[in-house]
Design a protein around this motif. Structure first.
Motif, PDB file in Angstrom:
ATOM      1  N   PHE A 126       0.788  -1.271  -0.148  1.00 29.76           N
ATOM      2  CA  PHE A 126       0.206   0.182   0.170  1.00 29.76           C
ATOM      3  C   PHE A 126       0.861   1.584  -0.290  1.00 29.76           C
ATOM      4  O   PHE A 126       1.442   2.087   0.808  1.00 29.76           O
ATOM      5  CB  PHE A 126      -0.711  -0.217   1.152  1.00 29.76           C
ATOM      6  CG  PHE A 126      -2.265   0.895   1.274  1.00 29.76           C
ATOM      7  CD1 PHE A 126      -2.678   1.225  -0.164  1.00 29.76           C
ATOM      8  CD2 PHE A 126      -2.726   1.452   2.796  1.00 29.76           C
ATOM      9  CE1 PHE A 126      -3.994   2.543  -0.056  1.00 29.76           C
ATOM     10  CE2 PHE A 126      -3.307   2.714   2.376  1.00 29.76           C
ATOM     11  CZ  PHE A 126      -4.163   2.969   1.210  1.00 29.76           C
ATOM     12  N   ASP A 127       1.400   2.054  -1.012  1.00 29.44           N
ATOM     13  CA  ASP A 127       2.112   3.278  -1.267  1.00 29.44           C
ATOM     14  C   ASP A 127       0.595   3.664  -2.304  1.00 29.44           C
ATOM     15  O   ASP A 127       1.344   3.923  -3.180  1.00 29.44           O
ATOM     16  CB  ASP A 127       3.742   1.978  -1.714  1.00 29.44           C
ATOM     17  CG  ASP A 127       3.578   2.122  -1.759  1.00 29.44           C
ATOM     18  OD1 ASP A 127       4.201   1.428  -0.086  1.00 29.44           O
ATOM     19  OD2 ASP A 127       5.138   1.541  -1.583  1.00 29.44           O
ATOM     20  N   ILE A 128       0.399   4.724  -1.536  1.00 29.91           N
ATOM     21  CA  ILE A 128      -0.282   6.048  -2.203  1.00 29.91           C
ATOM     22  C   ILE A 128      -0.095   7.353  -1.710  1.00 29.91           C
ATOM     23  O   ILE A 128       0.112   7.391  -0.530  1.00 29.91           O
ATOM     24  CB  ILE A 128      -1.794   5.284  -1.244  1.00 29.91           C
ATOM     25  CG1 ILE A 128      -2.374   5.012  -0.001  1.00 29.91           C
ATOM     26  CG2 ILE A 128      -2.317   4.229  -2.298  1.00 29.91           C
ATOM     27  CD1 ILE A 128      -2.858   6.040   0.134  1.00 29.91           C
ATOM     28  N   ASP A 129      -0.641   8.377  -1.922  1.00 30.69           N
ATOM     29  CA  ASP A 129      -0.728   9.553  -1.469  1.00 30.69           C
ATOM     30  C   ASP A 129      -1.843  10.164  -2.370  1.00 30.69           C
ATOM     31  O   ASP A 129      -2.245  10.561  -3.053  1.00 30.69           O
ATOM     32  CB  ASP A 129       0.393  10.144  -2.303  1.00 30.69           C
ATOM     33  CG  ASP A 129       0.878  11.409  -1.788  1.00 30.69           C
ATOM     34  OD1 ASP A 129       0.297  12.213  -0.721  1.00 30.69           O
ATOM     35  OD2 ASP A 129       1.928  12.405  -2.953  1.00 30.69           O
TER      36      ASP A 129
ATOM     37  N   THR B 282     -10.657   6.268   2.314  1.00 25.18           N
ATOM     38  CA  THR B 282     -11.157   4.775   1.468  1.00 25.18           C
ATOM     39  C   THR B 282     -12.443   3.712   1.067  1.00 25.18           C
ATOM     40  O   THR B 282     -13.023   2.826   0.333  1.00 25.18           O
ATOM     41  CB  THR B 282     -10.106   4.169   0.372  1.00 25.18           C
ATOM     42  OG1 THR B 282      -9.466   3.702   1.868  1.00 25.18           O
ATOM     43  CG2 THR B 282      -8.787   4.820  -0.349  1.00 25.18           C
ATOM     44  N   GLY B 283     -12.355   3.904   2.863  1.00 27.14           N
ATOM     45  CA  GLY B 283     -13.535   2.771   3.296  1.00 27.14           C
ATOM     46  C   GLY B 283     -14.825   3.118   3.023  1.00 27.14           C
ATOM     47  O   GLY B 283     -15.533   1.982   2.054  1.00 27.14           O
TER      48      GLY B 283
ATOM     49  N   MET C 252      -4.140  10.821   2.976  1.00 29.06           N
ATOM     50  CA  MET C 252      -3.406  10.404   3.189  1.00 29.06           C
ATOM     51  C   MET C 252      -1.595  10.252   2.272  1.00 29.06           C
ATOM     52  O   MET C 252      -2.239   9.872   1.196  1.00 29.06           O
ATOM     53  CB  MET C 252      -3.696   9.190   3.655  1.00 29.06           C
ATOM     54  CG  MET C 252      -3.571   7.512   4.011  1.00 29.06           C
ATOM     55  SD  MET C 252      -4.227   6.547   4.231  1.00 29.06           S
ATOM     56  CE  MET C 252      -4.816   7.171   6.037  1.00 29.06           C
ATOM     57  N   THR C 253      -1.367  10.304   3.311  1.00 30.02           N
ATOM     58  CA  THR C 253       0.159   9.478   2.619  1.00 30.02           C
ATOM     59  C   THR C 253       0.891   8.621   3.278  1.00 30.02           C
ATOM     60  O   THR C 253       0.910   7.999   4.599  1.00 30.02           O
ATOM     61  CB  THR C 253       1.638  10.489   2.192  1.00 30.02           C
ATOM     62  OG1 THR C 253       1.424  11.661   1.728  1.00 30.02           O
ATOM     63  CG2 THR C 253       2.629   9.693   1.545  1.00 30.02           C
TER      64      THR C 253
END
Length: 211
Positions: free
Chosen positions: A49-52, A116-117, A57-58
């Motif tokens: 889970f690599d997201i920005d 995201t939920g 959220m990062t």
């Protein structure tokens, strides 16, 4: 503990996920125990889970974790189960390979956040079930507003048509659902996706297969 409970209660347990250290690497790992208490399989999370999301959220799991390198389909007393962990659910190719390997259901322990939920947790649960015409179970921790990471919750069971069989809110709870695997063949006969795929135009290759 999971082994002991599985054996004592004669149940199959898909045990969420835990940090696993192996050969100098740290993995996010799900352990599956049979009704005899034996470890049937381990799934190491494949997609990190690599997201920005600017302003929200990062997150970069790859700073700490190593990605797994193999698919996990395990035969149990309650059917053939494919395993994914959290972010793995976003990758339809993985679910398609599990379906091709004869999985009756896919279980995704996961902890989507409050961004995201509400957008994607139920959507992806239903999509993976409907796209692959099998059962999908998503299991989340309950929400703790005092925690540094606040989980969405809403553990859910979806059937091969993408209908929700059971779900819950964000509080601690137990979710029950009766699953009839004969429904898989029935739904696939209604909408025969596998027979209608255009193999002359596209295909999905399982590079993990040796034959």
């Amino acid at each position: 503990m999971l082994s002991e409970v599985a054996k004592r209660r004669s149940v199959t347990i898909v045990g969420g996920s835990i940090p696993e250290r192996s050969m100098g690497c740290l993995y996010n790992t799900c352990c599956i125990y049979g009704s005899d208490g034996e470890l049937k399989a381990k799934h190491r999370k494949l997609h990190l889970f690599d997201i920005d999301i600017p302003g929200k959220m990062t997150f970069k799991e790859s700073k700490t974790l190593t990605a797994g390198e193999s698919l996990t389909v395990v035969d149990t007393d309650v059917g053939r189960i494919g395993i994914g962990i959290c972010y793995d659910i976003r990758f339809q190719e993985l679910a398609m390979l599990y379906a091709a390997q004869g999985a009756h259901l896919i279980c995704y322990p996961g902890a989507f956040n409050l961004t995201t939920g509400p957008l994607h947790w139920e959507l992806l649960t239903r999509a993976r079930a409907a796209d692959n015409q099998l059962f999908v179970l998503t299991c989340s921790p309950a929400r703790d507003m005092n925690s540094s990471y606040k989980a969405w919750g809403h553990s859910t069971v979806a059937d091969p048509f993408g209908e929700i069989l059971a779900t819950t809110g964000h509080e601690e709870a137990v979710v029950y659902a009766d699953i009839d695997y004969s429904v898989i063949a029935e739904k696939r006969s209604f909408i025969p996706l596998e027979k209608q795929r255009r193999g002359d135009l596209y295909c999905l290759v399982d590079v993990s297969r040796k034959d």
